[in-house]
Design an enzyme around this catalytic site. Structure first.
Site, short mmCIF file in Angstrom:
data_model
loop_
_atom_site.label_atom_id
_atom_site.label_comp_id
_atom_site.label_asym_id
_atom_site.label_seq_id
_atom_site.Cartn_x
_atom_site.Cartn_y
_atom_site.Cartn_z
N LYS A 170 0.89 -1.17 0.00
CA LYS A 170 0.00 0.00 0.00
C LYS A 170 0.92 1.21 0.00
O LYS A 170 1.49 1.58 1.04
CB LYS A 170 -0.89 -0.01 1.26
CG LYS A 170 -2.19 0.78 1.15
CD LYS A 170 -2.05 2.25 0.77
CE LYS A 170 -1.69 3.12 1.95
NZ LYS A 170 -1.56 4.57 1.54
N GLU A 245 9.82 1.99 10.47
CA GLU A 245 10.87 2.97 10.16
C GLU A 245 10.19 4.32 10.26
O GLU A 245 9.40 4.69 9.40
CB GLU A 245 11.41 2.67 8.75
CG GLU A 245 12.85 3.07 8.58
CD GLU A 245 12.98 4.53 8.24
OE1 GLU A 245 13.07 5.36 9.19
OE2 GLU A 245 12.96 4.86 7.06
N CYS A 279 13.76 11.36 6.35
CA CYS A 279 13.63 11.02 7.77
C CYS A 279 14.97 11.09 8.49
O CYS A 279 15.02 11.40 9.67
CB CYS A 279 12.97 9.67 7.94
SG CYS A 279 13.71 8.40 6.92
N GLU A 369 9.80 16.50 14.33
CA GLU A 369 10.20 16.33 12.94
C GLU A 369 9.38 17.29 12.08
O GLU A 369 8.16 17.26 12.10
CB GLU A 369 9.93 14.89 12.51
CG GLU A 369 10.35 14.61 11.10
CD GLU A 369 10.26 13.14 10.74
OE1 GLU A 369 9.18 12.56 10.89
OE2 GLU A 369 11.27 12.58 10.29
P1 NAP Z 1 1.89 8.81 7.29
O1 NAP Z 1 0.48 9.18 7.39
O2 NAP Z 1 2.53 8.10 8.43
O3 NAP Z 1 2.06 7.96 5.94
C1 NAP Z 1 2.88 6.83 5.73
C2 NAP Z 1 2.07 5.71 5.07
O4 NAP Z 1 1.13 5.19 6.02
C3 NAP Z 1 1.23 6.17 3.88
O5 NAP Z 1 1.15 5.12 2.95
C4 NAP Z 1 -0.10 6.42 4.54
O6 NAP Z 1 -1.17 6.46 3.64
C5 NAP Z 1 -0.19 5.27 5.49
N1 NAP Z 1 -1.15 5.44 6.58
C6 NAP Z 1 -1.68 6.59 7.07
N2 NAP Z 1 -2.54 6.33 8.08
C7 NAP Z 1 -2.57 4.99 8.22
C8 NAP Z 1 -3.27 4.10 9.09
N3 NAP Z 1 -4.12 4.54 10.01
N4 NAP Z 1 -3.07 2.77 8.95
C9 NAP Z 1 -2.21 2.31 8.03
N5 NAP Z 1 -1.52 3.07 7.19
C10 NAP Z 1 -1.69 4.41 7.28
O7 NAP Z 1 2.77 10.07 6.97
P2 NAP Z 1 2.30 11.34 6.12
O8 NAP Z 1 0.94 11.78 6.48
O9 NAP Z 1 2.52 11.03 4.71
O10 NAP Z 1 3.34 12.42 6.64
C11 NAP Z 1 3.17 13.00 7.92
C12 NAP Z 1 4.50 13.17 8.61
O11 NAP Z 1 5.13 11.89 8.79
C13 NAP Z 1 5.55 13.96 7.86
O12 NAP Z 1 5.40 15.31 8.02
C14 NAP Z 1 6.82 13.43 8.45
O13 NAP Z 1 7.12 14.09 9.64
C15 NAP Z 1 6.51 12.00 8.73
N6 NAP Z 1 7.03 11.10 7.68
C16 NAP Z 1 8.12 10.35 7.95
C17 NAP Z 1 8.64 9.53 6.98
C18 NAP Z 1 9.84 8.69 7.21
O14 NAP Z 1 10.50 8.31 6.25
N7 NAP Z 1 10.16 8.35 8.43
C19 NAP Z 1 8.05 9.46 5.73
C20 NAP Z 1 6.92 10.23 5.47
C21 NAP Z 1 6.43 11.02 6.47
P3 NAP Z 1 -1.56 7.92 3.03
O15 NAP Z 1 -0.50 8.23 2.05
O16 NAP Z 1 -2.87 7.70 2.39
O17 NAP Z 1 -1.61 8.88 4.17
#
Ligand code: NAP
Ligand code: MG
Length: 462
Positions: A170, A245, A279, A369
């Site tokens: 996903k 991660e 990250c 972050e």
């Molecule tokens: P996120 O919501 O954690 O997204 C990561 C993945 O998880 C996406 O595929 C997302 O789908 C999915 N996801 C979201 N809610 C979920 C749930 N309840 N159950 C299962 N999967 C779920 O991150 P984001 O909203 O894209 O970004 C928010 C913040 O996260 C950023 O500002 C940053 O600080 C952090 N981030 C960290 C990393 C890293 O590499 N460590 C990467 C991205 C973001 P959707 O795309 O549909 O939301």
């Protein structure tokens, strides 16, 4: 951009169960460039069933057969690298040269490393009167973010396939076209039907259904700490393997003996790269008070030079989030020396390369972050102070240490509570384990450590 209107399940593009779609937007000009289906629990279930059905035969292949498929996958990634780079640039907004070198280049190296590891890894060893077998865990649910859209997919799928696992992916809603392109390369590589499956969709719908699916044996997640905690709790309740991660707030520690200009220059480039959406970025720069003013001046000048050439952040939501952190930094009393909350362009989700001086360790911008091109420069008085500040967040993903003498830098790095540290500008190594201490995660990706995440052990006694 080409977009499939189905899901890649059991070796074919199949219609989604529902009719909802997700618009894919180019962050540079805010134009819709494609639509992909928004998967539901029904699509996830179909994909998991395909992965389950394909598992016994794939798990029974020889490591050499899996190595050959992964080598074919690597070769197709090479052949299609321009298309990959253009797709990532279109949906993530990163400048094309960066997409070519990093977004397309790194997955080629990682896929190649797993083609080699599959062929050479010791899946069987003798321990006293036992033979210990490394066997695949089963069906993997992989959930990936948008910031390195292909790298994060390959960093999960390649080792999972090398281990003999089957996968349901996903990907992030913001970058699904790269994921669809990857599914095409899997098909071209001759990887059997059902071994890799793709369900595009929203995190709280498709992502959650995948994480909760009772027939998924291991969930591998990269993304925010908030979602990671929930996924960890869900997996724990089901006694399921989980790899997380998560976020970071890494420190770039410049010791007094370091080459200051080099340490600051590389440090600023590290934070601005990929518009700060990394990250493991060193978003806190720690400088001794004796050289603080000089470092601030160098960092501000370096950041100003980037202008809007770093590209936008991925979405309007991310742009608003990053700008609100910049506002918060100002409110909490940090001193803006480059950039600021105003967007450098009328159109597109741009954020100015921003540098804050006089940041104290407890400020929000030094603890949370931000995931945008924002650097915080923090002053320390002595080494003990530097260590306390560097280790003073809930995260521990990465970091850097600079010193005149390598041994001095290594001694300091060994005291950091973090998963990886670059010494005097050490280069990225696709074979080195990548992952976090503390709340930055559980488990490791890349290299042989990344492969072992997808294996479980069985011992036979003789
Ligand atoms: P996120 O919501 O954690 O997204 C990561 C993945 O998880 C996406 O595929 C997302 O789908 C999915 N996801 C979201 N809610 C979920 C749930 N309840 N159950 C299962 N999967 C779920 O991150 P984001 O909203 O894209 O970004 C928010 C913040 O996260 C950023 O500002 C940053 O600080 C952090 N981030 C960290 C990393 C890293 O590499 N460590 C990467 C991205 C973001 P959707 O795309 O549909 O939301
Ligand atoms: Mg999200």
């Amino acid at each position: 951009m080409k977009a499939h209107d189905g899901m890649y399940i059991d070796g074919a593009w199949r219609p989604a169960a529902g009719t909802d779609t997700i618009e894919v937007v180019n962050p540079v000009d805010e134009q819709v460039i494609g639509r992909v289906p928004a998967g539901t629990a029904e699509d996830v279930d179909a994909a998991v069933r395909a992965a389950r059905a394909a598992f016994p035969a794939w798990a029974a292949t020889t490591p050499a057969e899996r190595a050959a498929r992964l080598a074919a996958l690597r070769d197709i990634l090479v052949a299609r690298k321009d298309e990959i780079a253009e797709t990532v640039t279109a949906e993530l907004g990163s400048p094309l040269p960066f997409s070519q070198a990093v977004h397309a280049g790194v997955p080629i190296a990682v896929a190649g490393s797993y083609a080699e590891l599959a062929a050479t890894y010791a899946f069987e060893e003798r321990v006293g009167n036992s033979t210990v077998y490394q066997e695949p865990v089963g069906v993997v649910g992989a959930i990936t973010p948008w910031n390195y859209p292909l790298h994060q997919i390959v960093a999960k799928v390649a080792p999972a396939l090398a281990a003999g696992c089957t996968v349901v992916l996903k990907p992030a809603e913001d970058t699904p076209l790269t994921a669809q392109l990857f599914a095409e390369t899997v098909a071209e590589a001759g990887i059997p039907a059902g071994v890799f499956n793709l369900v595009t969709g929203l995190g709280p719908v498709a992502g959650q259904a995948l994480a909760e699916h009772p027939d998924v044996d291991l969930v591998s997640f990269t993304g925010s700490t908030a979602v990671g905690k929930r996924i960890g709790a869900t997996a724990g309740a089901a006694v399921k393997r989980v790899a997380l991660e998560l976020g970071g707030k890494s420190a770039n520690v410049i010791l007094p003996s370091a080459d200051l200009a080099k340490a600051v220059g590389v440090g600023v480039a590290n934070v601005m790269s990929n518009s700060g959406q990394t990250c493991s970025a060193w978003t806190r720069m720690l400088v001794h008070s004796a050289r603080y003013d000089e470092a601030v001046e160098l960092a501000a000048a370096a950041a100003e030079k980037y202008g809007d050439r770093i590209g936008p952040v991925v979405s309007a939501k991310q742009q608003a989030r990053v700008r609100s952190y910049i506002d918060k930094g100002v409110t909490e009393g940090a001193r803006l020396v480059a950039g600021g909350p105003e967007s450098p362009r009328e159109q597109g989700y741009f954020v100015s390369p921003t540098v804050f001086a006089d940041v104290t360790p407890e400020m929000t911008i030094a603890q949370e972050e931000i995931f945008g091109p924002v650097l915080s420069i923090i002053r320390y008085e002595d080494e003990a102070d530097a260590l306390r500040i560097a280790n003073g967040t809930v995260y521990g993903l990465a970091g850097a240490v600079w010193a005149g003498d390598e041994a001095e830098a290594v001694a300091f790095a060994r005291r950091l509570d973090t998963g990886q540290v670059d010494i005097n500008g050490g280069r990225f190594n696709p074979l080195a384990p990548f992952g976090g201490y503390k709340q930055s995660g559980v488990g490791r990706e890349l290299g042989s450590h990344g492969l072992s995440e997808y294996l479980q052990t069985k011992s036979l006694q003789f």
